[in-house]
Design an enzyme around this catalytic site. Sequence first.
Site, PDB file in Angstrom:
ATOM      1  NE  ARG A 117       6.234 -31.849 -35.568  1.00  0.00           N
ATOM      2  CZ  ARG A 117       5.316 -30.876 -35.526  1.00  0.00           C
ATOM      3  NH1 ARG A 117       4.326 -30.870 -36.411  1.00  0.00           N
ATOM      4  NH2 ARG A 117       5.384 -29.946 -34.609  1.00  0.00           N
ATOM      5  CD  GLU A 181      33.161 -45.691 -47.513  1.00  0.00           C
ATOM      6  OE1 GLU A 181      33.099 -46.739 -46.835  1.00  0.00           O
ATOM      7  OE2 GLU A 181      33.222 -44.560 -47.004  1.00  0.00           O
ATOM      8  CE  LYS A 226      26.127 -48.475 -44.903  1.00  0.00           C
ATOM      9  NZ  LYS A 226      26.358 -47.173 -45.531  1.00  0.00           N
ATOM     10  NE  ARG A 240      24.256 -47.736 -39.991  1.00  0.00           N
ATOM     11  CZ  ARG A 240      23.189 -47.199 -40.568  1.00  0.00           C
ATOM     12  NH1 ARG A 240      21.981 -47.590 -40.189  1.00  0.00           N
ATOM     13  NH2 ARG A 240      23.307 -46.278 -41.494  1.00  0.00           N
ATOM     14  CG  ASN A 244      31.459 -45.701 -37.692  1.00  0.00           C
ATOM     15  OD1 ASN A 244      30.993 -45.028 -38.600  1.00  0.00           O
ATOM     16  ND2 ASN A 244      30.773 -45.998 -36.594  1.00  0.00           N
ATOM     17  CG  HIS A 247      34.375 -43.823 -41.983  1.00  0.00           C
ATOM     18  ND1 HIS A 247      34.833 -44.977 -42.581  1.00  0.00           N
ATOM     19  CD2 HIS A 247      33.490 -43.269 -42.861  1.00  0.00           C
ATOM     20  CE1 HIS A 247      34.245 -45.117 -43.763  1.00  0.00           C
ATOM     21  NE2 HIS A 247      33.440 -44.089 -43.961  1.00  0.00           N
ATOM     22  CG  HIS A 251      34.671 -38.556 -40.736  1.00  0.00           C
ATOM     23  ND1 HIS A 251      33.626 -39.044 -40.001  1.00  0.00           N
ATOM     24  CD2 HIS A 251      34.382 -38.855 -42.023  1.00  0.00           C
ATOM     25  CE1 HIS A 251      32.746 -39.617 -40.809  1.00  0.00           C
ATOM     26  NE2 HIS A 251      33.187 -39.523 -42.036  1.00  0.00           N
ATOM     27  CG  HIS A 263      34.090 -39.561 -47.489  1.00  0.00           C
ATOM     28  ND1 HIS A 263      34.083 -39.217 -46.154  1.00  0.00           N
ATOM     29  CD2 HIS A 263      33.623 -40.839 -47.547  1.00  0.00           C
ATOM     30  CE1 HIS A 263      33.639 -40.236 -45.433  1.00  0.00           C
ATOM     31  NE2 HIS A 263      33.354 -41.228 -46.255  1.00  0.00           N
TER      32      HIS A 263
END
Length: 357
Positions: A117, A181, A226, A240, A244, A247, A251, A263
């Site tokens: 956990r 990036e 970031k 946030r 993206n 992306h 993706h 990527h």
Amino acid sequence: MVAPTESYVAAGSRIAIAPRLLSSLADHLDTTAHRVVIITDSNVGPLHAATAAAALAALHPVVLTMPAGEEHKTRATWAQLTDELLALGAGRDTVIVALGGGVVGDVAGFVAATYLRGVPVVQVPTSLLAMIDAAIGGKTGLDVPAGKNLVGAFHAPALIAIDPTLLATLPARELRAGLAEAIKHGVIRDAEYFAMLREAAPLLSDPASAAREAMRGLISRSVAIKSAVVSNDPREQGERKILNFGHTLGHAIEAASGYALRHGEAIAIGMVLEARLGEALGVTAAGTSAAVRDAVERAGLPSHTTLDAADLVARTATDKKKTAGQIEYALPAHIGAFDRWTVPVPDETVLTVLRAQ
């Protein structure tokens, strides 16, 4: 003269940046760990695992190695690593050290998030892309047949240890992929930074050049951007989402290529296309896509794709960013700023832009 350690905080994670930090990793740990398990891959392990293990010798580290490559960012790899931890008898006083690029960071982070956990994880990124983006923010995830990162959890690292000297072993193609990036960070938050990257991209993308001196500044600025964004919105409920940019289509392009594209290469194409999409909708200032295309091409990155447009649109259907059945895209107002975090866009509009490449 030893360069000072730079420190940041991102959504509860400490970030340390310093040359040769890997060799002194134990000095930066703030933990009551009694055991360390280093998770790395078949590419990075032979290069850096021994150094990491020596640095953490007092904690009797064990090294677990997964196969390298996006195709191994799967539930099967997660299960294998989890079973190996159980076989070791690793308890909750175990710290997992993720030593590698974005794939290792995602998989090891998810193992840490779910093992007993949740146990602490320390991210030690070895690629530029992971140093400035993937390791920061606590996202972990696995790819499944339906799409990328659709199984995952938020699990903030206890520490993100960034050692720029590790880039000396990074292949040129991976270095260029990481620049995508950095360019994204300029587009979403800092026009001056974007202009610097656009100008310096040919130098920064050449591992044999003097770019190593400039790379520290690039890492610091991208980490600061970031960190600020994810600290303002740790769970991706608002601001946030701008991370993206590039992306959603990126993706889809990455997956449609069978992961032949890195990527960062897919994201470079995605940024050009999504900026063009924003211009078509009147959301993004004219000329933005041309500026982005110039920056990625100067970095030696691809700026267009010949992959089937209809297939790419179909692949976006499994994207996590969806409202009322429409995919949301992060579309900048202009270089350096957003007016809205995301914009829902009909598939037909996306298809038109893709076919007009």
